[in-house]
Design an enzyme around this catalytic site. Sequence first.
Site, mmCIF file in Angstrom:
data_model
loop_
_atom_site.group_PDB
_atom_site.id
_atom_site.type_symbol
_atom_site.label_atom_id
_atom_site.label_comp_id
_atom_site.label_asym_id
_atom_site.label_seq_id
_atom_site.Cartn_x
_atom_site.Cartn_y
_atom_site.Cartn_z
ATOM 1 N N SER A 95 12.501 -0.849 -1.349
ATOM 2 C CA SER A 95 13.761 -0.659 -0.611
ATOM 3 C C SER A 95 13.925 -1.743 0.456
ATOM 4 C CB SER A 95 13.831 0.749 -0.003
ATOM 5 O OG SER A 95 12.626 1.162 0.625
ATOM 6 N N GLY B 71 0.799 -1.233 0.000
ATOM 7 C CA GLY B 71 0.000 0.000 0.000
ATOM 8 C C GLY B 71 0.831 1.282 0.000
#
EC number: 2.7.1.25
Lengths: 207, 207
Positions: free
Chosen positions: B112, B43
Site C-alpha cells: 500500500s 517484514g
Amino acid sequence: MEDNKNETSNIVWHQSDITKEDRQKLHGHKSLMIWFTGLSGSGKSTIANALQHELYKDGSSVYLLDGDNLRHGINRNLTFTEEDRKENVRRTAEVGKLFVDAGVVVLAALISPYAADREQARILFEPEEFVEVYVKCSLQECEKRDPKGLYKRARLGEIKQFTGISQPYEEPQNPEITIDTTVMSVKECVQEIQSYLKNKIHLREEE
Amino acid sequence: MEDNKNETSNIVWHQSDITKEDRQKLHGHKSLMIWFTGLSGSGKSTIANALQHELYKDGSSVYLLDGDNLRHGINRNLTFTEEDRKENVRRTAEVGKLFVDAGVVVLAALISPYAADREQARILFEPEEFVEVYVKCSLQECEKRDPKGLYKRARLGEIKQFTGISQPYEEPQNPEITIDTTVMSVKECVQEIQSYLKNKIHLREEE
C-alpha cells in the site's frame, strides 16, 4: 501492459500458521458458505437474515454478505452488465472464501442469475463447504410483491438491466436446498435450512 | 452505459438485525483493522503472522488478509499500475470492513505505497477501529534481504513496476505505530503492537 498480469506469478503464497481448523475450533463449529440465489423480491435477504439470527442465537459466528449491501462497498464500482454481474458474483464468492477460512458461517444473498457464475463460486470451496439455496418464487409473485418498486420501474424502462424482465434468470439445476417462498413461510424456510445444516456445522465431540 | 452506474441508487441497504456489537460480544472482544504498510521485504507478513498467532492464543477471533494471498483471489484481476494498486487497497479495506463488522480482529499486510489510498482505507472505519502500522525498513536493507528475489529482478528490469525501484513508496506521516525492523526483532515488534492494543480490543467488564 499485458506483462503486468504475469507479475502475479511473482507473488508467493504465505501460509498462515493459524489454520481454518484452528479457527473453527475457537468458534466451536465448522464454517461454510450458504449461497442464496433467486429473483429480486423472492425473499433471499429476509430468509438469510432470519437464518443468521437463529445461528447467532445458537452461539455461531455467522455473517451475512448481502448483495445489495456489497454494492455499496467492495462491489460499488460494478454495473449490471452480464460481465459485471459475473465479477459481482466472483468477488462475493472470494470474500466468502476468506470468511470460511476465518472459521465463520457465511451467508451470501444475491440474485446471481447465471448458472455458470454460481458454478465458479462453488468450485472455490470444498464440496461440503458450499450450500446452494434456491429461493424459488415465480416472477409473477415477485412482481406482485415488488418490495422496492423496482419491477414497476423496470417495466417502465427506467431500469434497463433487470433480472426477469430484460435479463435472464437461470434456475439452479442441483441446489442443495430449494425453498419455495410462494407457499412456505419465512419460519418454515429457515427450519428447512437448519434441518439440512444440522450435522454440517457442529464439530464432532472428539474434535 | 453510464446510466448503469446510477442504478446503484436503486439498491436498498438491508440492516441486519445482528449487529457488530452482538458479534463482538459473542467473540468476547472488540474488532478492528490493523493495517501493515511497508516496502516489500520489510517484514509485514512475518510480523502480522506472528501477531495473529499471539492474538489467537489469547482466544481472539483474528484473521490475516495478506496482500500476496489476496492477489490469488479477490484481487487476482488487478495489475501493478498505480490505478490497480489503488483498487487493490480499496478492495482489501472493504473486505476488512466486513470482517470488523463480523466482530473479527483483522490484519492487513500489503505494501500500500500511496498515502492517499491508505487514507481512503482509513476513512471506511470508525477512528478507533483503524490502526496503521508502519513497518519501517530502509530500501537498502530490504534489497539486501530480498527474500523472494524480486529486487534483483526489478533491478534487471524483469519486473517493470516495483515499489522502491521504479515506483514510489510514500512513508506514513502519522501512523498509530511505527516499528523499525532494521533494529527490532519480530518478537519486539509484536510486543510493541500488543502493548498498543492492550486496552483497545478487550470488552469492558460491564459490556
